[in-house]
Design a protein around this motif. Structure first.
Motif, PDB file in Angstrom:
ATOM      1  N   VAL A  96       0.779  -1.210   0.065  1.00 23.27           N
ATOM      2  CA  VAL A  96       0.020   0.015   0.035  1.00 23.27           C
ATOM      3  C   VAL A  96       0.949   1.078   0.168  1.00 23.27           C
ATOM      4  N   GLY A  97       0.676   1.946  -1.101  1.00 21.79           N
ATOM      5  CA  GLY A  97       1.653   3.231  -1.250  1.00 21.79           C
ATOM      6  C   GLY A  97       0.632   4.475  -1.131  1.00 21.79           C
ATOM      7  N   ILE A  98       0.970   5.605  -0.658  1.00 19.68           N
ATOM      8  CA  ILE A  98       0.405   6.949  -0.651  1.00 19.68           C
ATOM      9  C   ILE A  98       1.096   7.974  -1.136  1.00 19.68           C
ATOM     10  N   VAL A  99       0.682   8.628  -2.348  1.00 19.41           N
ATOM     11  CA  VAL A  99       1.298   9.823  -2.610  1.00 19.41           C
ATOM     12  C   VAL A  99       0.420  11.108  -3.058  1.00 19.41           C
ATOM     13  N   ASP A 100       1.316  12.080  -2.978  1.00 17.47           N
ATOM     14  CA  ASP A 100       0.731  13.425  -3.270  1.00 17.47           C
ATOM     15  C   ASP A 100       1.178  13.787  -4.498  1.00 17.47           C
ATOM     16  N   VAL A 101       0.431  14.012  -5.540  1.00 15.24           N
ATOM     17  CA  VAL A 101       0.860  14.606  -6.826  1.00 15.24           C
ATOM     18  C   VAL A 101      -0.045  15.927  -7.185  1.00 15.24           C
TER      19      VAL A 101
END
Length: 217
Positions: free
Chosen positions: A40-45
């Motif tokens: 599970v990976g969370i990124v802000d773009v």
């Protein structure tokens, strides 16, 4: 659950999205589904496609547990991450045919759990094939896992490659979704990565080659 090896070189993890000057930043939670290991990976773009690491986790469930307990364990952790980081979208790797039927079943079961949790929260969900994710991140649909991890580290500005592979894949899925759904314009004075340029070129080519439909009068 384990914390993968990866550190941002110039940014810290945060629990709230950072708003870019050009517009709203999108937070995407990417899932590389699996019953034994679920990344599970969370990124802000930002609208300029600049991506920042928020968090990354690999959820593990032991084979000694009953199936329902394994699904509960993974589901509870995904739910915790959804509530903690409050993404605007969820991206999941699409199930595809493999020789190992038990692996396919586990992937499908975890995908169903994730879809259910996202739907409960009214979140937009995107399903992306492995080749689609590889093309978005590396510009090459048959890239190997090391190539994907290398580009993920480069895009996110990490000091080292995300490990294990499930962590890198989850982050790649999240980035792919944000790039595909988000803005395509570079910031003033900024530039896109090679992978971003390749992805945009493919998008434009597909758009130009698509047959034109006439409106029926």
């Amino acid at each position: 659950m384990c914390r993968p090896t990866c550190r941002p070189s110039s940014t810290k993890r945060s629990n709230s999205p950072v708003v870019a000057p050009q517009g709203a930043t999108v937070r995407v939670l990417g899932i590389d589904p699996g019953l034994t290991r679920c990344g599970v990976g969370i990124v802000d773009v930002t609208p300029t496609r600049r991506a920042t690491l928020v968090d990354v986790v690999v959820i593990r469930s032991g084979t000694e547990l009953p199936l329902e307990q394994r699904l509960l364990l993974v589901g509870d952790e995904i739910e915790r991450l959804l509530d903690l980081h409050r993404p605007q979208a969820v991206a999941i790797e699409r199930v595809f045919a493999q020789q190992n039927l038990s692996t396919v079943m586990g992937v499908a079961q975890i995908s169903g759990v994730a879809l259910h949790l996202a739907a409960k929260r009214g979140l937009a969900v995107g399903l992306h094939t492995p080749s689609e994710v590889k093309s978005a991140i590396t510009g090459y649909g048959s890239a190997d896992k090391k190539q994907v991890a290398t580009m993920v580290a480069k895009v996110l500005g990490l000091d080292e490659l995300p490990k294990p592979a499930d962590a890198a894949d989850a982050l790649a899925i999240a980035i792919c979704h944000a790039w595909k759904r988000g803005a395509t314009v570079a910031a003033p004075g900024g530039s896109l990565t090679k992978a971003q340029e390749t992805w945009l070129a493919a998008e434009r080519s597909a758009s130009k080659s698509a047959p034109k439909r006439r409106l029926r009068s």
